[in-house]
Design an enzyme around this catalytic site. Structure first.
Site, PDB file in Angstrom:
ATOM      1  N   VAL A 131       0.844  -1.207   0.000  1.00 29.74           N
ATOM      2  CA  VAL A 131       0.000   0.000   0.000  1.00 29.74           C
ATOM      3  C   VAL A 131       0.874   1.250   0.000  1.00 29.74           C
ATOM      4  O   VAL A 131       1.712   1.426   0.886  1.00 29.74           O
ATOM      5  CB  VAL A 131      -0.918   0.044   1.251  1.00 29.74           C
ATOM      6  CG1 VAL A 131      -1.830   1.268   1.197  1.00 29.74           C
ATOM      7  CG2 VAL A 131      -1.742  -1.215   1.365  1.00 29.74           C
ATOM      8  N   GLY A 186       6.627   6.233 -18.126  1.00 34.38           N
ATOM      9  CA  GLY A 186       6.761   4.966 -17.394  1.00 34.38           C
ATOM     10  C   GLY A 186       5.887   4.899 -16.150  1.00 34.38           C
ATOM     11  O   GLY A 186       6.032   4.003 -15.317  1.00 34.38           O
ATOM     12  N   LYS A 204      -5.613  -2.007  -2.548  1.00 34.99           N
ATOM     13  CA  LYS A 204      -4.924  -1.352  -1.430  1.00 34.99           C
ATOM     14  C   LYS A 204      -5.924  -1.001  -0.320  1.00 34.99           C
ATOM     15  O   LYS A 204      -5.627  -1.142   0.867  1.00 34.99           O
ATOM     16  CB  LYS A 204      -4.208  -0.097  -1.927  1.00 34.99           C
ATOM     17  CG  LYS A 204      -3.045  -0.434  -2.847  1.00 34.99           C
ATOM     18  CD  LYS A 204      -2.567   0.796  -3.592  1.00 34.99           C
ATOM     19  CE  LYS A 204      -1.379   0.494  -4.479  1.00 34.99           C
ATOM     20  NZ  LYS A 204      -1.035   1.614  -5.364  1.00 34.99           N
TER      21      LYS A 204
END
Ligand SMILES: NC(=O)c1ccc[n+]([C@@H]2O[C@H](COP(=O)([O-])OP(=O)(O)OC[C@H]3O[C@@H](n4cnc5c(N)ncnc54)[C@H](OP(=O)(O)O)[C@@H]3O)[C@@H](O)[C@H]2O)c1
Length: 410
Positions: A131, A186, A204
């Site tokens: 997370v 990216g 998460k």
């Protein structure tokens, strides 16, 4: 000296970051644990694509090779997807290894089962990296949970979505153009579905729910909406009245159970998530005693994620920080030069007791110097027209004193 042996599953962004971090921080490990830490083996899928910097580390595509290692203490999971990661970690735990995972999809699905298995086999599980990457949110929550009761949690948990929303607002880009930019830099995968549809943030949020409330909501009850329908027009309209779109995961315990949503919301300037821009992640925590705490930082990337993994590793081993180590750290902190700004009339007579080459001229009336406070305190005491301030953060240097001399024309 003892050696702790680690196997690394995956040698992509996270795996490489962990490998390098462990390799480059041996003296810290020795000081904290009294042991060397060695990567014994690395598991990948396509062996021909990889080359390890160290010849004595086993590179394999066969997890059995990992289980057969003569010495193995910790397995770090940096592969993708629920399987085979879950199967591999169960086997590692049964063998008596501690495990650390960065794999949020696997841990959202199977974290509870793995924890129960780890308890049964008296080993530990670290999952800080699952997370918000480098932000120590799990450690923070665990620390808060002793007496405080956490009532609400709101987080920007996906850096890619936040980057896209930020660029759309700052540069008036369409969703498609901002996504393309994220891909070029990216920050987004070729297939961005997990990020832009809120699936990554959902995993998460489930992990956070387990930590904070000891359970997850029914997955079907969670409201999940991505950012694909946010347009540049809407962003412009709302920023005109001081509101910003943020993609926020919200967790709250109500009388009827855990309420969870992952969706775009409008955030005003008074909210801690308003200033969170670009690929940053942040979590705002409301607890009954402390009130609101917000933590922000890099939510992904090679070294932020490796940082979470190695910090988990240190916690697994319950560090006995030697008195010697603590003393050395204190001395280091005391001796570390601090940056100061010296300003006011009379800089021409600046004669503080600091090395000349540490003094830079930022402006005719402003010097930047590094040293310990006493140097400046004594100097400034003699001249009431001068003031000094400690500097937090980096300072952009505009110029330098000629020949490192500190006589300045005012
Ligand atoms: N990237 C981040 O910033 C970040 C942050 C936090 C958490 N995570 C999580 O960390 C994990 C790794 O992410 P990443 O970005 O490092 O991924 P990545 O760059 O795609 O690398 C994945 C690595 O795992 C290997 N792998 C995948 N499936 C495998 C399998 N079945 N058996 C053996 N090896 C396998 C791949 O091997 P090959 O190269 O041979 O295919 C590759 O080396 C994911 O679960 C991700 O969600 C990532």
């Amino acid at each position: 000296m003892n050696t702790i042996h680690i196997a690394l599953l995956g040698y992509g962004t996270v795996g490489k970051g962990v490998y390098q971090t462990i390799k480059n921080h041996q003296s810290r490990f020795k000081a904290l644990l009294g042991s060397e830490v060695k990567i014994a083996a690395v598991l990948v899928r396509n062996i021909e694509r990889h080359h390890l910097p160290d010849q004595d580390v086993l590179l394999t595509t066969n997890f059995e090779d990992i289980l057969q290692l003569p010495k193995l203490d910790v397995v770090v999971d940096a592969i993708v997807g629920s399987e085979p990661s879950f199967t591999y970690l169960q086997a590692a735990i049964k063998k008596g290894c501690h495990v650390i995972t960065a794999n949020k999809e696997m841990f959202a699905h199977h974290g509870g089962q793995l924890k129960a298995l780890a308890d049964q086999h008296q080993v530990s599980i670290g999952f800080e990296a699952t997370v918000a990457g480098g932000i120590p949110v799990i450690q923070t929550l665990n620390t808060l949970l002793n007496i405080n009761k956490i009532t609400k949690l709101e987080g920007i948990l996906n850096g890619t979505s936040n980057f896209i929303l930020t660029k759309m607002r700052q540069e008036d880009l369409s969703f498609a153009d901002a996504l393309k930019l994220a891909q070029e830099l990216g920050y987004a995968e070729l297939d961005p579905t997990n990020d832009v549809e809120g699936i990554d943030a959902f995993y998460k949020a489930m992990i956070l729910s387990q930590v904070v409330f000891g359970e997850q909501p029914q997955w079907n009850d969670v409201q999940r909406k991505g950012i694909t329908e946010i347009t540049a027009e809407k962003i412009k309209l709302f920023s005109g009245i001081g509101l910003r779109f943020k993609h926020v995961a919200c967790l709250e315990k109500t009388e009827t159970g855990i309420k969870c949503s992952i969706k775009p919301v409008l955030v005003s300037q008074t909210h801690p998530l308003y200033q969170v821009e670009g690929v940053q992640n942040a979590i705002s925590i409301d607890a009954d005693i402390v009130g609101n705490i917000a933590i922000q930082g890099p939510g992904a990337g090679m070294f932020p994620t490796a940082s979470a993994v190695v910090e988990d590793f240190i916690h697994l081993y319950n560090p006995i920080q030697s008195t010697q180590y603590q003393e050395a750290q204190k001395k280091k902190a005391a001796a570390a030069p601090i940056n100061w700004i010296i300003t006011g009339e009379g800089l021409g007579q600046f004669k503080a007791n600091v090395p000349l080459n540490s003094v830079k001229v930022l402006h005719p009336r402003v010097l930047l110097a590094s040293g310990v406070e006493e140097d400046f305190a004594n100097y400034v005491k003699e001249d009431p027209k001068l003031e000094y301030f400690q500097v937090f953060g980096e300072v952009n240097l505009l110029g330098k004193s000629k020949d490192n001399k500190i006589f300045i024309k005012i």
